[in-house]
Design a protein around this motif. Structure first.
Motif, short mmCIF file in Angstrom:
data_model
loop_
_atom_site.label_atom_id
_atom_site.label_comp_id
_atom_site.label_asym_id
_atom_site.label_seq_id
_atom_site.Cartn_x
_atom_site.Cartn_y
_atom_site.Cartn_z
N UNK C 186 0.82 -1.20 0.00
CA UNK C 186 0.00 0.00 0.00
C UNK C 186 0.86 1.25 0.00
N UNK C 187 1.94 1.23 0.77
CA UNK C 187 2.75 2.44 0.90
C UNK C 187 3.73 2.60 -0.24
N UNK C 188 4.25 1.50 -0.74
CA UNK C 188 5.34 1.60 -1.69
C UNK C 188 4.88 1.36 -3.11
N UNK C 189 3.92 0.47 -3.28
CA UNK C 189 3.41 0.22 -4.61
C UNK C 189 4.27 -0.71 -5.44
N UNK C 190 5.11 -1.47 -4.79
CA UNK C 190 5.92 -2.43 -5.54
C UNK C 190 6.12 -3.66 -4.67
N UNK C 191 6.36 -4.77 -5.33
CA UNK C 191 6.61 -6.00 -4.59
C UNK C 191 8.02 -6.50 -4.81
N UNK C 192 8.69 -5.93 -5.76
CA UNK C 192 10.06 -6.36 -6.02
C UNK C 192 10.97 -5.90 -4.89
N UNK C 193 11.75 -6.86 -4.38
CA UNK C 193 12.52 -6.57 -3.18
C UNK C 193 13.48 -5.40 -3.37
N UNK C 194 14.23 -5.45 -4.48
CA UNK C 194 15.19 -4.39 -4.72
C UNK C 194 14.47 -3.06 -4.93
N UNK C 195 13.36 -3.14 -5.65
CA UNK C 195 12.60 -1.93 -5.95
C UNK C 195 12.04 -1.32 -4.66
N UNK C 196 11.49 -2.18 -3.80
CA UNK C 196 10.92 -1.67 -2.55
C UNK C 196 12.00 -1.00 -1.72
N UNK C 197 13.17 -1.67 -1.59
CA UNK C 197 14.20 -1.09 -0.74
C UNK C 197 14.71 0.22 -1.36
N UNK C 198 14.60 0.32 -2.69
CA UNK C 198 15.01 1.54 -3.37
C UNK C 198 14.01 2.67 -3.12
N UNK C 199 12.71 2.32 -3.12
CA UNK C 199 11.67 3.34 -3.01
C UNK C 199 11.40 3.76 -1.57
N UNK C 200 11.73 2.88 -0.63
CA UNK C 200 11.32 3.12 0.76
C UNK C 200 11.80 4.46 1.32
N UNK C 201 13.05 4.84 1.08
CA UNK C 201 13.49 6.11 1.69
C UNK C 201 12.64 7.30 1.28
N UNK C 202 11.94 7.21 0.11
CA UNK C 202 11.14 8.34 -0.34
C UNK C 202 9.73 8.33 0.23
N UNK C 203 9.38 7.24 0.92
CA UNK C 203 8.02 7.17 1.44
C UNK C 203 7.88 8.17 2.57
N UNK C 204 6.83 9.00 2.49
CA UNK C 204 6.67 10.06 3.49
C UNK C 204 6.27 9.50 4.84
N UNK C 205 5.15 8.79 4.87
CA UNK C 205 4.64 8.28 6.14
C UNK C 205 5.16 6.87 6.34
N UNK C 206 6.10 6.70 7.26
CA UNK C 206 6.72 5.38 7.39
C UNK C 206 5.96 4.47 8.35
N UNK C 207 4.93 5.00 9.01
CA UNK C 207 4.27 4.15 10.02
C UNK C 207 3.64 2.89 9.43
N UNK C 208 2.89 3.00 8.31
CA UNK C 208 2.34 1.75 7.76
C UNK C 208 3.43 0.78 7.34
N UNK C 209 4.54 1.32 6.82
CA UNK C 209 5.61 0.42 6.41
C UNK C 209 6.17 -0.32 7.61
N UNK C 210 6.39 0.44 8.69
CA UNK C 210 6.97 -0.20 9.87
C UNK C 210 6.00 -1.19 10.48
#
Lengths: 506, 122, 500, 81
Positions: C186-210
């Motif tokens: 929901x927060x990142x919009x990707x399922x690819x592991x490398x892609x997710x780890x690449x996109x995560x730092x740009x996610x504004x609200x990290x609470x759902x991710x955590x």
């Protein structure tokens, strides 16, 4: 820095006893061949070690890196004077013990002799490794090997008591090993270096007093268990259930001396005198050692079992060495080192005698020894030499080391420790002389009739160690330059530089 | 307040179903009931994905000439839907295996009540 | 040409073998075993080749059906996954060679099913290791889980119930993982592991991710039997057939640990995670608690397999502790311990299998010292593995603990140091108890039938003995060459943002 | 107002879940569970996931219902809780 030479000789010396293990196991059905392997390994190891002596006396250091065991840390052996000093003691006494062991286990009809000899070889290999380790992690590895190798020897009799002692020993040894591992890891985290260096390498990196004390206590707990420091000593008397040669070599020489050797390494080569003094660590160590000396001697007075009494005497004498190191004076350090060698020859003589008495007459209690001096004159003469030596009577070798220990106490200005040494000497006489009195001046019972000396395989080594004690007392520098080595080591440790041994060569 | 409820009520219900399922698995003693609780947990998770993929006013990803093609807000993301098809299959297979185990257990012990089972196993 | 297909070939070979084995069994029953061993051997070969390629020439990517990531599913062999696939397939190969006689002895009649399920299990486990897609990982997780439920259900009479319990808890774990994944997606919009780890730092609200990450860790924690989620493990390992235990115990929890490593070191920035959330601290503390609890429970057991199962709980704790440190040394310790423990536990369970085949039981109080004479090699292998478990140098177990101790000291985490020391001592207590049984004359006279059984028995057959001894030898080799393993394989896999 | 319908469906789903867990007759529980799955399918349909809804209806409500009933007939219908 002296030039360091690459050589496989130290590795071969450590491997010789270890290589004997499979051979011993394979020839379990042929006792003579099996014992031949033991003796061959003993002579090989001793020869290799002695071949290193001239080089070390000439100031050369021989080293060999076996392999890297952790990034930045190698399993490596280095023959510095200190290591060689200890290695010579162990390897030469192993030869005598091997002969004696053969006589003992055959005389006493022990079971599982193959396991006995194999474990013995493992212990010696590990002890030589401890002596020649170039850094703390190698030291720890051989130290753990030694703990493991001693266990089968302690439980050798396979009685309920020996199982209990074995478990106790294992608990103590393994806990100590773990503490040592933690201390080593901590040292690595602090200094990123584990190589032993005369004068220590922790001087610059230890800032916090609390951390320094905690680290030191971890180390001392780690090596102190084997060194029999109170209150970590109780495994040692319990381990006296082992066969006597085991008690002799392992509990008077190899195992306990490895612990003491560890104290020397930690105090002189990891922390260094300056650091110890700066954080008051010497006082801690000296206090523990002094208390151990007095208490062990007092407890020894109350033991009736001969080996138990010798065990408590050992605990006391080990702490002599520790106290000598803790005095942080050149004479004290030197006295400690000399006592490492001298206590080994004298105490092993006493244990050998105890074993000979057991095999020959099946007597273990002191109160049963009346009149035994007439039955086993050679044995008891050797016993007398050992007793006199440990009580500090010249011209036996232990007198020399005690003399230097006392000198060290004086020169460091800590007269209370001089008092400890003197009081302990008196206590030594108090618990040893009654044995001599019983043996020589009381009439023997009827049970002694018809008995004579033990087998020559046992008596000859006994006499040799007694003569050795005498010779080393008259000429401390005889045979292997113990005196020069000890003086060189103590100077280099105190000066924080490599050993200035050059020029002492014959 | 109403807006929050309107926006998130589905999640509250799903959390409720998830917890009911967990409760069934943990507390119920009948093995069949545990399986039922387990399938509720799975359904809740699957629905959670579907709910989270929902966008107000969007439709399925079938090209509609009446709608703008390039406006992604007008289409639902089809990926969670396809993934959940897989998840449903996995859930059904899990149920199949668990029923097989239940039948084996019942044949051997003639009961599916956990306390009785443990008693009979002693 | 073939090298680039290796990421796909490993799980695909297992899947193919799983399909072929029932057919092969129609021809000749023994063929199913041969086929399983051959397929695993082939995969081991692929994995070794892949590891060699990854170490020298860089990582391997395989895009399934040609779809480019992040849209398609990607299989990746990077240093971490190549390393894990080598030892997973390697240990599985030895366990399967060993299984040949055990299966015939313990669960005869269903050997075809055993091997087909084993292949399916390995397909799932190796798939989890090589996949670069988080949802695909869930699918492989369930494949391996389903196979292991079915494998565990075949064993002694209590096996189906323990398999059922494992099933309910395992499915819950997978559900938690999937739920957490929904949050991340929901927060990142990707399922690819490398892609997710690449996109995560740009996610504004990290609470759902955590939150999602915590749920995923919870789910994986269930799979890897992280204390206190280990309830399923002891029963499952004890009641399953020795062959199934020997296959699942060493590698099943290790692959779950691999996923945890992936999540906590690669998906998110471990240092950010450590500084901003209590998640690594929680994982580390649970690991520490598991080390103590597992060891204490192991001390109380009379059945060798059950003791080893609880010991697994403790050993998984070591890995979790390393992960919880979230530092390079912790990573090295965790990875190395995964490898070492896989070999140690496999060796111990194989020896247990040897005892079961020859004596018909593996109950501690019934083992007598005659075994030392009649089964000397099995006893020696057990001793080696046990000493390694206790952590005495120069065997493998010492070195992973060494890195963990170093890592804990580096962070001044004295509680972890104390737990490591205490747990090693407890290990020594329960393993020396077994060794005393094997080597020393018992104090209380044992049952005559047990003595007779032990005296009449023979050493295990070569097909069982060889894998056991290979593993025991491997422990020594792994210990001696650990510095080489660490510098060649483990150092390159440490995420660069950890700053090693 | 369509969201109210959804709320109603959800409520029905929760109720059927509770009923399924409470029922002492496993067969009744299985039927209620099918209702639960069916509600899930309807919700999915209303959320635009038609394909998943169909699968859920066929597999979740249908096939699993049959599984349940077969399993119950092969074992027992009664439950103590």
């Amino acid at each position: 820095m002296p030039v360091t030479h690459e050589s496989v000789i130290p590795l071969l010396a450590v491997l010789a006893p270890l290589a004997a293990i499979p051979l011993i196991l394979l020839s379990s059905r042929r006792p003579n061949l099996r014992e031949f392997w033991t003796l061959a390994a003993a002579f090989t190891a001793c020869g290799l070690i002695l071949s290193l002596l001239p080089g070390v006396l000439a100031g050369r250091t021989v080293a060999y890196d076996i392999l890297t065991i952790s990034p930045g840390i190698a399993l490596s052996l280095r023959v510095d004077p200190t290591g060689l000093f200890f290695a010579i003691i162990c390897s030469s006494l192993w030869i005598l013990t091997s002969f004696y062991s053969i006589g003992y286990v055959r005389g006493a009809g022990e079971k599982k002799q193959t396991r006995y000899f194999a474990s013995f070889a493992l212990c010696i290999g590990a002890t030589l490794g401890i002596a020649l380790s170039a850094n703390l992690l190698s030291f720890v590895i051989f130290y753990e090997m030694l703990s493991l190798g001693t266990y089968p020897l302690v439980i050798h009799k396979e009685t309920r008591e020996s199982y209990r002692s074995g478990r106790m020993y294992l608990t103590y040894a393994l806990s100590a090993g773990l503490l040592l591992i933690v201390a080593t890891a901590w040292t690595w985290a602090l200094a990123h270096n584990l190589d032993f260096r005369p004068g220590g390498f922790l001087g610059g990196v230890l800032a916090d007093e609390g951390a320094a004390r905690a680290l030191f206590l971890l180390f001392i707990a780690g090596v102190g268990v084997k060194a029999g420091l109170m209150p970590l000593h109780s495994w040692l008397p319990a381990a006296m259930v082992a066969p006597t040669p085991v008690s002799a070599l392992l509990h008077a020489v190899a195992v306990v001396k490895s612990g003491v050797f560890g104290v020397i390494r930690v105090a002189g080569f990891v922390f260094g005198p300056a650091t110890m003094q700066a954080f008051g660590l010497d006082t801690i160590l000296a206090a523990v050692a002094a208390v151990t000396i007095i208490l062990a001697s007092v407890i020894a007075l109350r033991q009736d079992n001969l080996k138990k009494r010798l065990a408590f005497s050992t605990i006391g004498h080990l702490s002599y060495i520790v106290l000598g190191v803790a005095l942080l004076s050149p004479e004290g350090f030197m006295g400690g080192l000399l006592h490492l060698a001298n206590h080994a020859t004298t105490k092993i003589a006493l244990f050998f005698c105890a074993g000979a008495i057991y095999v020959n007459l099946h007597k273990t209690e002191i109160s049963e020894l009346d009149g035994i001096g007439k039955v086993m004159p050679w044995t008891m003469a050797a016993f007398t030499v050992g007793v006199l030596g440990l009580s500090g009577v010249p011209p036996i070798n232990a007198f020399v080391s005690k003399f230097y220990l006392c000198k060290g106490a004086v020169s460091s200005g800590q007269l209370v420790f001089l008092a400890v040494f003197l009081a302990s000497g008196l206590l030594n006489m108090a618990y040893f002389f009654p044995i001599l009195h019983r043996a020589f001046f009381r009439p023997g019972g009827a049970g002694l009739h018809g008995h004579s000396e033990a087998s020559p395989l046992m008596v000859v080594p006994i006499v040799i160690v007694a003569v050795l004690s005498l010779v080393l007392g008259l000429y401390p520098n005889a045979l292997v330059h113990f005196f020069d080595l000890a003086r060189g080591i103590s100077q280099s440790v105190m000066a924080g530089a490599a050993a200035p041994l050059a020029g002492l060569a014959p | 307040m109403l807006e929050i409820i309107k926006g998130y009520y589905a999640y509250f219900f799903l959390v409720a179903v998830f917890c009911i399922g967990l409760f069934g698995m943990m507390v119920k003693r009948n093995l069949m009931k545990k399986v039922m609780g387990m399938s509720m947990v799975q359904s809740a998770v699957i629905l959670f994905w579907i709910v989270s993929a929902f966008k107000d006013g969007a439709t399925v990803t079938v090209l509609d000439p009446a709608r703008a093609v390039e406006d992604a807000d007008l289409y639902l993301n089809p990926l969670p839907h396809t993934l959940m098809l897989t998840a449903i299959v996995v859930a059904v297979v899990t149920l199949g295996v668990s029923f097989a185990l239940l039948i084996v257990i019942y044949r051997r012990y003639r009961t599916l009540e956990e306390p009785l089972l443990l008693e009979k196993m002693q | 040409m073939m090298t680039s297909h290796i990421p796909l070939l490993i799980p695909a070979t297992f899947l193919l073998a799983a399909l072929l084995i029932p057919l092969a069994a129609l021809l000749w029953r023994r063929l199913s075993w041969l086929l399983a061993v051959a397929a695993t051997g082939l995969c081991f070969f692929y994995a070794v080749k892949g590891l060699a390629h990854v170490t020298t020439a860089g990582r391997l990517h395989y895009h399934l059906a040609g779809w480019q990531p992040p849209f398609g599913i990607e299989f990746v062999l990077d240093p971490l996954s190549a390393f894990f696939s080598v030892f997973v397939t390697g240990v599985a190969l030895l366990a399967l060679i060993h299984a040949g006689r055990v299966v015939a002895h313990e669960v005869s009649g269903v050997d075809m099913g055993f091997y087909a399920l084993a292949m399916l299990l390995l397909a799932g486990l190796s798939g989890m290791v090589v996949t670069g897609d988080l949802f695909n990982l869930y699918v492989f997780l369930e494949i391996s889980a389903l196979a292991s439920y079915s494998l565990i259900a075949r064993g002694d009479p209590r096996a189906p119930l323990s398999a059922f319990r494992y099933l309910t808890l395992g499915t819950t774990g997978a559900a938690f993982y999937l739920l957490g994944l929904a949050f991340v997606y929901m927060s990142v919009g990707s399922l690819n592991l490398a892609d997710v780890s690449h996109l995560l730092p740009d996610v504004g609200d990290t609470r759902p991710v955590l939150l999602g990450l915590s749920l995923m860790v919870l789910g994986i924690g269930l799979k890897m039997a992280l204390f206190p989620l280990h309830a399923w493990l002891a029963d499952a390992y004890t009641h399953a057939s020795s062959a199934a235990t020997a296959l699942i115990a060493p590698i099943g929890t290790k692959v779950a640990a691999y996923v945890l490593l992936r999540l906590m070191f690669f998906l998110v920035d471990p240092q950010y995670l450590r500084d901003q959330t209590p998640l690594p601290a929680i994982v580390g503390c649970l690991g520490a608690a598991g080390m103590l609890w597992g060891s204490i429970m192991a001390m109380c057991q009379k059945e060798l397999k059950r003791m080893l199962a609880y010991s697994s709980v403790a050993q998984v704790g070591y890995i979790a502790l390393g992960i919880g440190l979230a530092s390079p040394l912790g990573f090295i310790g965790a990875t190395l311990h995964a490898l070492n423990h896989a070999c140690m536990k496999a060796c111990l369970f194989l020896v247990t299998g040897n005892f079961r085949v020859r004596l018909g039981h593996s109950t501690l109080p019934r083992l007598v010292d005659d075994l030392r004479r009649t089964m000397p090699w099995s006893a020696a292998a057990f001793t080696t593995a046990a000493i390694s478990m206790v952590g005495l140098p120069p065997l493998a177990g010492f070195f992973s603990k060494w890195y963990l101790v170093l890592g804990s000291i580096q962070q001044s985490n004295w509680v972890f140091v104390a737990v490591l020391v205490a747990s090693s001592l407890l290990n020594a207590v329960y393993f020396f108890r077994v060794l005393e049984r094997l080597y020393l004359t018992p104090l209380a006279p044992p049952d005559d039938t047990d003595v007779a059984a032990a005296a009449a028995t023979r050493e295990a057959p070569a097909s069982m003995l060889a894998p056991t001894l290979v593993l025991a030898g491997a422990l020594l080799v792994l210990g001696i060459f650990n510095a080489w393993i660490v510098s060649t394989f483990i150092n390159p896999m440490i995420p660069s943002r950890l700053g090693w | 107002m369509s969201w109210l319908i959804e709320v109603f469906l959800f409520v029905l789903m929760v109720v059927s879940a509770l009923v399924a867990l409470r029922s002492r007759d496993l067969l009744a529980a299985a039927v209620t569970l099918s209702l639960f799955s069916f509600m899930a399918a309807v919700i999915m349909a209303s959320l635009g996931a038609i394909d998943v809804a169909f699968t859920e209806a066929v597999v979740g409500a249908g096939a699993v219902g049959v599984f349940n009933i077969v399993a119950i007939t092969l074992t027992t219908r009664e439950s103590r809780d």
